[in-house]
Write a protein that holds these residues in place. Structure first.
Motif, mmCIF file in Angstrom:
data_model
loop_
_atom_site.group_PDB
_atom_site.id
_atom_site.type_symbol
_atom_site.label_atom_id
_atom_site.label_comp_id
_atom_site.label_asym_id
_atom_site.label_seq_id
_atom_site.Cartn_x
_atom_site.Cartn_y
_atom_site.Cartn_z
ATOM 1 N N LEU A 48 58.276 -59.180 25.635
ATOM 2 C CA LEU A 48 58.497 -59.364 27.056
ATOM 3 C C LEU A 48 59.672 -58.495 27.502
ATOM 4 N N ILE A 49 59.427 -57.844 28.736
ATOM 5 C CA ILE A 49 60.879 -57.031 29.348
ATOM 6 C C ILE A 49 60.856 -57.406 30.677
ATOM 7 N N GLY A 50 61.979 -58.089 31.050
ATOM 8 C CA GLY A 50 62.540 -58.254 32.317
ATOM 9 C C GLY A 50 63.682 -57.489 32.823
ATOM 10 N N LYS A 51 63.927 -57.632 34.077
ATOM 11 C CA LYS A 51 65.314 -56.843 34.504
ATOM 12 C C LYS A 51 65.959 -57.519 35.789
ATOM 13 N N ASP A 52 66.943 -56.858 36.221
ATOM 14 C CA ASP A 52 67.770 -57.345 37.436
ATOM 15 C C ASP A 52 67.204 -56.392 38.425
ATOM 16 N N THR A 53 67.955 -56.384 39.542
ATOM 17 C CA THR A 53 67.509 -55.578 40.907
ATOM 18 C C THR A 53 68.139 -54.410 40.967
ATOM 19 N N ARG A 54 68.888 -53.824 39.723
ATOM 20 C CA ARG A 54 69.522 -52.484 39.808
ATOM 21 C C ARG A 54 68.428 -51.266 40.060
ATOM 22 N N GLY A 98 61.979 -60.812 23.221
ATOM 23 C CA GLY A 98 62.201 -60.573 24.733
ATOM 24 C C GLY A 98 63.352 -59.639 25.040
ATOM 25 N N VAL A 99 63.388 -58.832 26.334
ATOM 26 C CA VAL A 99 64.311 -57.620 26.331
ATOM 27 C C VAL A 99 64.637 -57.897 27.924
ATOM 28 N N MET A 100 66.042 -57.973 28.124
ATOM 29 C CA MET A 100 66.342 -58.013 29.338
ATOM 30 C C MET A 100 67.225 -56.791 29.832
ATOM 31 N N ILE A 101 67.033 -56.093 31.054
ATOM 32 C CA ILE A 101 67.581 -54.805 31.523
ATOM 33 C C ILE A 101 68.354 -55.211 32.469
ATOM 34 N N SER A 102 69.969 -55.314 31.891
ATOM 35 C CA SER A 102 70.722 -55.728 32.993
ATOM 36 C C SER A 102 72.302 -55.547 32.397
ATOM 37 N N ALA A 103 73.038 -55.253 33.366
ATOM 38 C CA ALA A 103 74.660 -55.482 33.140
ATOM 39 C C ALA A 103 75.451 -56.603 33.869
ATOM 40 N N SER A 104 74.625 -57.657 33.964
ATOM 41 C CA SER A 104 75.123 -58.913 34.264
ATOM 42 C C SER A 104 75.917 -58.844 35.491
ATOM 43 N N HIS A 105 77.191 -58.959 35.327
ATOM 44 C CA HIS A 105 78.155 -59.073 36.665
ATOM 45 C C HIS A 105 78.725 -57.838 36.797
ATOM 46 N N PHE A 115 68.507 -58.004 23.851
ATOM 47 C CA PHE A 115 67.490 -58.525 23.053
ATOM 48 C C PHE A 115 67.260 -60.098 22.959
ATOM 49 N N PHE A 116 66.223 -60.600 22.789
ATOM 50 C CA PHE A 116 66.192 -61.886 22.335
ATOM 51 C C PHE A 116 65.048 -62.100 21.284
ATOM 52 N N GLU A 118 62.505 -64.257 18.704
ATOM 53 C CA GLU A 118 61.308 -64.946 18.846
ATOM 54 C C GLU A 118 62.230 -66.423 19.161
ATOM 55 N N GLY A 119 61.362 -67.247 19.921
ATOM 56 C CA GLY A 119 61.922 -68.438 20.541
ATOM 57 C C GLY A 119 62.864 -68.344 21.435
ATOM 58 N N GLY A 120 63.425 -67.080 21.936
ATOM 59 C CA GLY A 120 64.415 -66.879 23.030
ATOM 60 C C GLY A 120 65.868 -66.981 22.625
ATOM 61 N N LYS A 121 66.019 -66.849 21.222
ATOM 62 C CA LYS A 121 67.117 -67.075 20.775
ATOM 63 C C LYS A 121 68.121 -65.703 20.830
ATOM 64 N N LYS A 122 69.324 -65.796 20.683
ATOM 65 C CA LYS A 122 70.082 -64.666 20.523
ATOM 66 C C LYS A 122 69.414 -63.712 19.190
ATOM 67 N N LEU A 123 69.633 -62.485 19.558
ATOM 68 C CA LEU A 123 69.284 -61.804 18.159
ATOM 69 C C LEU A 123 70.321 -61.775 17.066
ATOM 70 N N ASP A 124 69.885 -61.671 15.761
ATOM 71 C CA ASP A 124 71.008 -61.956 14.798
ATOM 72 C C ASP A 124 71.806 -60.886 14.618
ATOM 73 N N ASP A 125 73.001 -60.746 14.128
ATOM 74 C CA ASP A 125 73.579 -59.487 13.834
ATOM 75 C C ASP A 125 72.867 -58.476 13.029
#
Length: 445
Positions: A48-54, A98-105, A115-116, A118-125
């Motif tokens: 899944l790929i999402g993004k913010d509004t940039r 899942g992947v989010m395209i964003s630079a947050s704040h 990247f997230f 499976e299960g929406g968890k943080k990607l392991d190192d």
């Protein structure tokens, strides 16, 4: 092994400058896709790929999609959606990642890839290191019969809205509350106002008209002055400030007073402790105010400090088997409600806690007084800041012994070192913060 591209929160930087270029993001998508295929032995895992509004989100979304499909991965596109919404849908739709395209704040000219698993968890190192290793290999597009497909999905925003509402008690509503909701012209602009309105609140929305260029611009969790003025103007009960990707929360009371992540975490912890529902203790970071730690001690609530970054707070929560934690910057984690920081859900938890305690923000937070903190960001120019600060740091720690502490840490998202001095006297904290910052800055020549 040190990571070359991944920081504390994915890959981030200025758009057009390496690594936030279409060429690199294309290969990043391919590398992540190949690692995913290798792990799952699945010819077509789905991401899944999402993004913010940039404005740059369109470009990076296309590059990431091309890289993933070239690696044989199917792609679902949501359009603008908060980061915690991507984590939720990755889990709810049983997707591989899942992947989010964003630079947050950060301002609009920055962007990033998070990247997230499976299960929406943080990607392991370890997985991040595998992706980095794959980035060093030549990109070889899969044969046509093995390429992935891409499509946009409908109803992503509505599903996430319903999820947020489901974390609020069924026997309560927000009727009678007037809220000013600041969406930072970011990914929550079409989400947060609806959540609060559908739960019964009267909602005034600001920061809800994204142009692609105004995300976090004098609005949102990192700039609360606009929200403070709006709360006073509209005579609202509370103001809610989210950041560009919706994972941070700050709040404002009817008098215009700002409450940061430390204070909001304390509200949630106090309400749960009063009901006997606080599982274990609370996790903060090395930046968490000592005043909060002492207030929790008075309630016999255990407290732990993690490294700065919500991923490290999350790791300690899991390690301890606890549920509540976060950072003063506004990342608030309630793991019984969501597996990642979520500004909207955190706000609902604060409002629920206030109702259960029968108090407002001011009265609950009067339990403790924050130790004065002075935070100075020193922009780095390649200097060895650790060596440069050794002597002044020793002097500061000697002077502050029993009265405060010093925290020096490099940012994981920009080339700065953060100098934080906390003391029982503001003049003392400011004096040493300025001296340490001046020494580090002058070391650049």
């Amino acid at each position: 092994m040190a990571r070359k591209y991944f920081g504390t929160d994915g890959v981030r930087g200025e758009v057009g400058q390496f690594p936030i270029t279409p060429e690199f993001v294309l290969k990043l998508g391919y590398a992540a896709g190949r690692v995913l295929v290798n792990h799952e032995n699945d010819s077509h895992p789905t991401v899944l790929i999402g993004k913010d509004t940039r404005i740059s989100g369109y470009m990076l979304e296309a590059a990431l999609q091309a890289g993933l499909t070239a690696a044989g991965v199917n792609v679902l596109l949501t359009g603008p959606l908060p980061t915690p919404g991507i984590a939720y849908l990755t889990r709810a739709l049983r997707l591989s990642a899942g992947v989010m395209i964003s630079a947050s704040h950060n301002p609009y000219h920055d962007n990033g890839i998070k990247f997230f698993a499976e299960g929406g968890k943080k990607l392991d190192d370890a997985i991040e290191l595998e992706i980095e290793a794959m980035l060093e290999q030549p990109m070889e597009t899969r044969p046509s019969r093995e390429l992935g497909r891409a499509r946009r999905i409908d109803g992503a925003a509505e599903r996430y809205i319903e999820f947020c509402k489901s974390t609020f008690p069924n026997d309560r509503d927000l009727k009678g509350l007037k809220l000013v909701v600041d969406c930072a012209h970011g990914a929550t602009y079409h989400i947060a106002p609806k959540v609060f309105h559908e739960l019964g609140a009267e909602v005034v929305t600001i920061g809800g008209e994204p142009t692609g260029y105004n995300i976090n611009d004098k609005v949102g969790a990192t700039y609360t002055k606009t929200l403070q003025a709006a709360v006073l103007q509209h005579e609202a009960d509370y103001g809610v400030a989210l950041d560009g990707d919706g994972d941070r929360l700050m709040m404002v009371d009817r008098k215009g007073q700002v409450y940061d992540g430390d204070q909001l975490i304390y509200v949630i912890a106090k309400a749960r402790a009063a009901k006997g529902e606080l599982k274990g203790g609370v996790v903060g970071t090395v930046m968490t105010n000592m005043g909060m730690e002492l207030a929790l001690q008075k309630m016999a609530v255990p407290f732990g400090r993690a490294k700065v970054g919500d991923r490290y707070v999350l790791e300690m929560l899991h390690s301890n088997g606890w549920q509540v934690g976060g950072e003063a910057s506004g990342h608030v984690l309630c793991l019984d409600k969501h597996n990642t920081g979520d500004g909207i859900i955190s706000c609902l938890q604060v409002l629920t806690s206030l109702a259960e305690l029968g108090q407002d923000l001011a009265s609950v937070c009067r339990d403790w007084q924050p130790f004065p903190q002075t935070l100075i960001n020193v922009r780095l120019k390649g200097q060895d800041w650790k060596a440069a600060s050794t002597d002044v740091l020793k002097s500061a720690e000697t002077a502050l012994q029993g009265r405060g502490r010093v925290v020096l840490r490099p940012s994981g998202t920009e080339p700065v070192v953060r100098v934080m001095v906390e003391a029982d006297d503001h003049a003392l904290s400011e004096k040493w913060a300025r001296e340490i910052a001046a020494v580090i800055e002058s070391s650049a020549g």
